[in-house]
Design a protein around this motif. Structure first.
Motif, PDB file in Angstrom:
ATOM      1  N   TYR A 111     -10.875 -24.077 -36.283  1.00  0.00           N
ATOM      2  CA  TYR A 111     -11.075 -25.047 -35.202  1.00  0.00           C
ATOM      3  C   TYR A 111     -11.948 -24.442 -34.100  1.00  0.00           C
ATOM      4  O   TYR A 111     -12.881 -25.086 -33.610  1.00  0.00           O
ATOM      5  CB  TYR A 111      -9.730 -25.470 -34.635  1.00  0.00           C
ATOM      6  CG  TYR A 111      -9.838 -26.387 -33.441  1.00  0.00           C
ATOM      7  CD1 TYR A 111      -9.990 -27.750 -33.605  1.00  0.00           C
ATOM      8  CD2 TYR A 111      -9.797 -25.864 -32.148  1.00  0.00           C
ATOM      9  CE1 TYR A 111     -10.112 -28.592 -32.503  1.00  0.00           C
ATOM     10  CE2 TYR A 111      -9.913 -26.695 -31.047  1.00  0.00           C
ATOM     11  CZ  TYR A 111     -10.071 -28.055 -31.230  1.00  0.00           C
ATOM     12  OH  TYR A 111     -10.191 -28.863 -30.133  1.00  0.00           O
ATOM     13  N   LEU A 112     -11.643 -23.197 -33.722  1.00  0.00           N
ATOM     14  CA  LEU A 112     -12.411 -22.545 -32.663  1.00  0.00           C
ATOM     15  C   LEU A 112     -13.848 -22.292 -33.105  1.00  0.00           C
ATOM     16  O   LEU A 112     -14.793 -22.446 -32.319  1.00  0.00           O
ATOM     17  CB  LEU A 112     -11.747 -21.220 -32.276  1.00  0.00           C
ATOM     18  CG  LEU A 112     -10.386 -21.329 -31.586  1.00  0.00           C
ATOM     19  CD1 LEU A 112      -9.797 -19.945 -31.361  1.00  0.00           C
ATOM     20  CD2 LEU A 112     -10.495 -22.079 -30.273  1.00  0.00           C
ATOM     21  N   ALA A 113     -14.031 -21.898 -34.368  1.00  0.00           N
ATOM     22  CA  ALA A 113     -15.380 -21.658 -34.875  1.00  0.00           C
ATOM     23  C   ALA A 113     -16.208 -22.935 -34.835  1.00  0.00           C
ATOM     24  O   ALA A 113     -17.383 -22.927 -34.454  1.00  0.00           O
ATOM     25  CB  ALA A 113     -15.315 -21.107 -36.300  1.00  0.00           C
ATOM     26  N   ALA A 114     -15.588 -24.055 -35.219  1.00  0.00           N
ATOM     27  CA  ALA A 114     -16.295 -25.337 -35.166  1.00  0.00           C
ATOM     28  C   ALA A 114     -16.640 -25.703 -33.727  1.00  0.00           C
ATOM     29  O   ALA A 114     -17.723 -26.210 -33.447  1.00  0.00           O
ATOM     30  CB  ALA A 114     -15.433 -26.437 -35.805  1.00  0.00           C
ATOM     31  N   GLY A 115     -15.718 -25.414 -32.804  1.00  0.00           N
ATOM     32  CA  GLY A 115     -15.973 -25.683 -31.392  1.00  0.00           C
ATOM     33  C   GLY A 115     -17.118 -24.855 -30.848  1.00  0.00           C
ATOM     34  O   GLY A 115     -17.926 -25.337 -30.037  1.00  0.00           O
TER      35      GLY A 115
END
Length: 231
Positions: free
Chosen positions: A121-125
């Motif tokens: 999720y953080l990588a996509a953000g």
């Protein structure tokens, strides 16, 4: 609100007040006003609930950041340097006024090491953040930005945001102002000098949004100084 929403709100309060490591199932249940068994029923575990609460906080963080960036660039009568300075001035204020929200994002980075779902999720953000910042600052639609611009210009802006956020929440009195950020970038450019032509003869300083600069005007596709984008 239902039990699920109450649990998310309670977990969010616990994260802000106690942090991840010190928050217990009992703490969350008390803050939410529901039974401890409800955590397992709705989320499966304390960790899953805290992940969901962190993601909710990060979504707010992203909205806050996007609003600050857009607001700073609304004044089209200002110069690129003035708008860029205004951007970091607004974000610096946000680090202080929304400290708990920013701290939640730091907490998420630490917990992502143990949660593949949260890490993804953080990588996509981060990918969205790079592209969004580059789009707003360069004045180019996101779908027209080449990946090379996102990974260079966008990544540097995201790195600045992350670094200044950490300084702002840990030592707000000494954190750099928007003017100091701009001055620091100018000093860095003076230190490293202009970009040299690559092996293919292309002047790397003259490429903005994937297009070569006008040799006579030194402007990129977005109309910003080629060697000093938006500042």
């Amino acid at each position: 609100m239902g039990n699920r929403e109450d649990l998310l709100a309670g977990a969010r309060r616990c994260l802000e007040e106690k942090g991840w490591a010190r928050t217990t199932v009992r703490d969350i249940a008390a803050a939410a006003g529901v039974s401890m068994a409800a955590i397992g029923y709705h989320f499966g575990s304390r960790e899953a609930l805290l992940n969901a609460a962190l993601i909710q906080a990060i979504d707010e963080w992203g909205l806050e950041t996007g609003q600050a960036v857009s607001s700073a660039y609304d004044d089209h009568t200002a110069t690129p340097a003035e708008r860029y300075e205004a951007l970091w001035t607004q974000l610096s204020k946000s680090f202080g006024t929304h400290r708990k929200l920013w701290m939640a994002s730091i907490e998420a980075l630490l917990q992502a090491e143990h949660s593949p779902e949260l890490r993804q999720y953080l990588a996509a953000g981060q990918r969205e953040g790079r592209r969004g910042l580059a789009s707003i600052l360069l004045g180019v639609e996101e779908d027209r930005l080449p990946e090379s611009t996102v990974r260079t210009f966008g990544s540097v802006q995201l790195a600045l945001l992350s670094g200044l956020m950490i300084q702002g929440v840990t030592d707000p009195e000494q954190a750099p102002s928007g003017a100091e950020v701009l001055e620091g970038l100018r000093a860095l450019l003076d230190h490293i000098g202009p970009a040299e032509a690559g092996a293919d003869g292309v002047d790397r300083a003259g490429v903005v949004a994937g297009q070569e600069a006008d040799p006579g005007g030194g402007k990129g596709a977005a109309g910003s100084p080629a060697a000093e984008p938006q500042g």
